[in-house]
Design an enzyme around this catalytic site. Structure first.
Site, PDB file in Angstrom:
ATOM      1  N   ARG A  47     -58.678  60.588  32.404  1.00 46.87           N
ATOM      2  CA  ARG A  47     -59.565  59.457  32.855  1.00 46.87           C
ATOM      3  C   ARG A  47     -60.496  59.786  33.981  1.00 46.87           C
ATOM      4  O   ARG A  47     -61.453  59.300  34.095  1.00 46.87           O
ATOM      5  CB  ARG A  47     -58.858  58.241  33.005  1.00 46.87           C
ATOM      6  CG  ARG A  47     -59.412  56.809  33.536  1.00 46.87           C
ATOM      7  CD  ARG A  47     -58.747  55.529  33.525  1.00 46.87           C
ATOM      8  NE  ARG A  47     -57.359  55.656  33.626  1.00 46.87           N
ATOM      9  CZ  ARG A  47     -56.708  55.959  35.051  1.00 46.87           C
ATOM     10  NH1 ARG A  47     -57.583  55.837  36.120  1.00 46.87           N
ATOM     11  NH2 ARG A  47     -55.565  55.794  35.166  1.00 46.87           N
ATOM     12  N   LYS A 196     -76.693  55.754  19.298  1.00 49.81           N
ATOM     13  CA  LYS A 196     -78.119  55.731  18.564  1.00 49.81           C
ATOM     14  C   LYS A 196     -78.550  57.295  18.486  1.00 49.81           C
ATOM     15  O   LYS A 196     -77.998  58.206  17.923  1.00 49.81           O
ATOM     16  CB  LYS A 196     -78.840  54.918  19.199  1.00 49.81           C
ATOM     17  CG  LYS A 196     -78.387  53.448  19.464  1.00 49.81           C
ATOM     18  CD  LYS A 196     -77.836  52.872  18.262  1.00 49.81           C
ATOM     19  CE  LYS A 196     -77.228  51.465  18.305  1.00 49.81           C
ATOM     20  NZ  LYS A 196     -76.216  51.170  19.177  1.00 49.81           N
TER      21      LYS A 196
HETATM   22  O1  P1T Z   1     -73.226  49.451  20.597  1.00 52.57           O
HETATM   23  P1  P1T Z   1     -73.227  50.169  21.902  1.00 52.57           P
HETATM   24  O2  P1T Z   1     -72.994  51.494  21.995  1.00 52.57           O
HETATM   25  O3  P1T Z   1     -72.223  49.645  22.930  1.00 52.57           O
HETATM   26  O4  P1T Z   1     -74.787  49.848  22.570  1.00 52.57           O
HETATM   27  C1  P1T Z   1     -75.213  48.762  23.004  1.00 52.57           C
HETATM   28  C2  P1T Z   1     -76.780  48.827  22.868  1.00 52.57           C
HETATM   29  C3  P1T Z   1     -77.270  48.812  24.164  1.00 52.57           C
HETATM   30  N1  P1T Z   1     -78.686  48.962  24.233  1.00 52.57           N
HETATM   31  C4  P1T Z   1     -79.691  49.162  23.142  1.00 52.57           C
HETATM   32  C5  P1T Z   1     -81.125  48.869  23.480  1.00 52.57           C
HETATM   33  C6  P1T Z   1     -78.883  49.047  21.984  1.00 52.57           C
HETATM   34  O5  P1T Z   1     -79.630  48.913  20.831  1.00 52.57           O
HETATM   35  C7  P1T Z   1     -77.444  48.916  21.730  1.00 52.57           C
HETATM   36  C8  P1T Z   1     -76.921  48.568  20.290  1.00 52.57           C
HETATM   37  N2  P1T Z   1     -77.557  48.307  19.298  1.00 52.57           N
HETATM   38  C9  P1T Z   1     -77.433  47.982  18.092  1.00 52.57           C
HETATM   39  C10 P1T Z   1     -76.180  48.219  17.688  1.00 52.57           C
HETATM   40  C11 P1T Z   1     -78.615  47.475  17.194  1.00 52.57           C
HETATM   41  O6  P1T Z   1     -78.562  47.678  16.133  1.00 52.57           O
HETATM   42  O7  P1T Z   1     -79.747  47.086  17.758  1.00 52.57           O
END
Ligand code: P1T
Length: 379
Positions: A47, A196
């Site tokens: 951690r 992403k």
């Molecule tokens: O899903 P996560 O890894 O927790 O990320 C959140 C997040 C933060 N910032 C942006 C700009 C994002 O697009 C997202 C997650 N977005 C999607 C799941 C979506 O489909 O837009």
């Protein structure tokens, strides 16, 4: 400094000293042997730190021109850690168009810790100046924004924030460091949903925080260690592997997105296309100045109503109807019902997230196949 694609391939990927593995081994161990209490080879408990995570964080820092990086278990966990550096009574000035989950985290969780969130259209410079207050500690920016793809002037915001001793945090998920590096423009902290483009293969949920402010880094590191939202070693390994092709993937995403945006703009069933690369985009000139490419996200309004939008969403074959973005495969989604459902209906309406709005994440398939798919769905 070497080019960004070179760093994506080599940073944190030096051959392993034990056997010379060209691909560094995956360290799954949760704990590390000590020769005497407190004496170890740099790691004591995963951690607090893990060799696989550390290599990956080195690469993240390098790509965003930062000195410190932290790999979190999700994008939202990364955002949460940044806001936890604030104290009750502090205010965050946030751009009005953000991912629905970010809005939910701010308004339904962090607001209860007595942190105030003010939402404003940060493309409007006069609003920005009027809204910064004595208690404002962070300006929170997405650019391009999700899902309306507004472009916010980072240099302007950072200069103004600096003059008022306010820090600027940028969610760089949509642009990626290939298209935009906010720390180079004066931002204090950058975060990503690694889920992403950075990972790029839709098989890891992850987040990243990068900064070159050592005080902020110390706070984020402590919050991560104490609260525990670390990225697991295998997911670090996968994301680090995905990043090696970030530049080549982004070049395909953005070239295809430009072609698709132009095609949709001329389509009789399409009301309006939002893509920063189109001269019709309200902040196109700024996008040209601020970005090295316009990434792979497109939003557009179909003519008609919700039923017409749903017909398109149900009929695409290559574009999969699903939340998320940034993977090699193309996705299509409906912000009002899917990614931005957590925004109150009146907020969505004020912003312009209408029932006819559709968002595309353009993948790396052959662009003519993607255009054909959209055409048959729009028919
Ligand atoms: O899903 P996560 O890894 O927790 O990320 C959140 C997040 C933060 N910032 C942006 C700009 C994002 O697009 C997202 C997650 N977005 C999607 C799941 C979506 O489909 O837009």
């Amino acid at each position: 400094m070497k080019g960004i694609s070179t760093r994506a391939v080599h940073s944190g990927q030096e051959p392993d000293p034990s056997f010379g593995d060209v691909i560094p081994p995956l360290h799954l161990s949760t704990t590390f042997a000590q020769s005497s209490p407190g004496e170890h080879k740099g790691f004591d408990y995963s951690r607090a730190g893990n060799p696989t995570r550390q290599r990956y964080e080195t690469c993240l820092a390098s790509l965003e021109s930062g000195t410190h990086a932290f790999a979190f278990s999700s994008g939202l966990a990364a955002i949460d850690a940044i806001i936890r550096t604030l104290s009750p009574g502090d205010q965050v000035l946030c751009c009005d168009d953000v991912y629905g989950g970010t809005f939910r985290l701010f308004e339904r969780i962090l607001k209860n810790q007595n942190i105030e969130f003010r939402f404003a259209d940060l493309t409007d410079h006069s609003t920005l100046e009027q809204t910064i207050g004595a208690s404002t500690k962070f300006i929170w920016v997405e650019t391009p924004t999700n899902p309306l793809l507004k472009i916010i002037d980072l240099r302007h915001i950072c200069d103004l924030a600096k003059s008022k001793s306010v820090k600027v945090a940028v969610d760089n998920t949509f642009a990626t460091p290939i298209c935009q590096r906010p720390l180079e423009l004066g931002a204090d902290i950058v975060m990503h949903s690694v889920t992403k483009y950075l990972n790029g293969h839709s098989d890891v949920i992850g987040g990243a925080v990068i900064t070159n402010d050592s005080d902020l880094a110390e706070q984020i590191g402590f919050i991560q260690f104490a609260a525990g939202a670390v990225q697991a070693p295998f997911d670090c390994y996968l994301a680090h592997r995905g990043i090696k092709t970030l530049d080549v993937r982004m070049q395909r995403h953005l070239t295809s997105a430009m072609q698709i945006a132009e095609h949709l703009e001329g389509h009789s069933r399409v009301e309006k296309v939002l893509y920063p690369g189109l001269p019709s985009h309200p902040q196109h000139a700024l996008a040209v100045k601020q970005m090295d490419g316009f990434s792979g996200m497109i939003s557009f309004f179909v003519k008609g109503d919700l039923a017409d939008a749903k017909r398109v969403l149900q009929r695409t074959r290559l574009f999969t109807l699903a939340e998320s973005l940034g993977g090699v495969e193309s996705l299509i989604e409906h912000p009002a019902i899917m990614t931005h459902a957590s925004l109150p209906a009146e907020v969505r309406k004020d912003l312009g997230i209408e029932d006819t709005l559709i968002r595309l994440s353009v993948g790396i398939e052959n662009v003519e196949d993607l255009i054909e798919d959209l055409d048959q769905a729009l028919e």
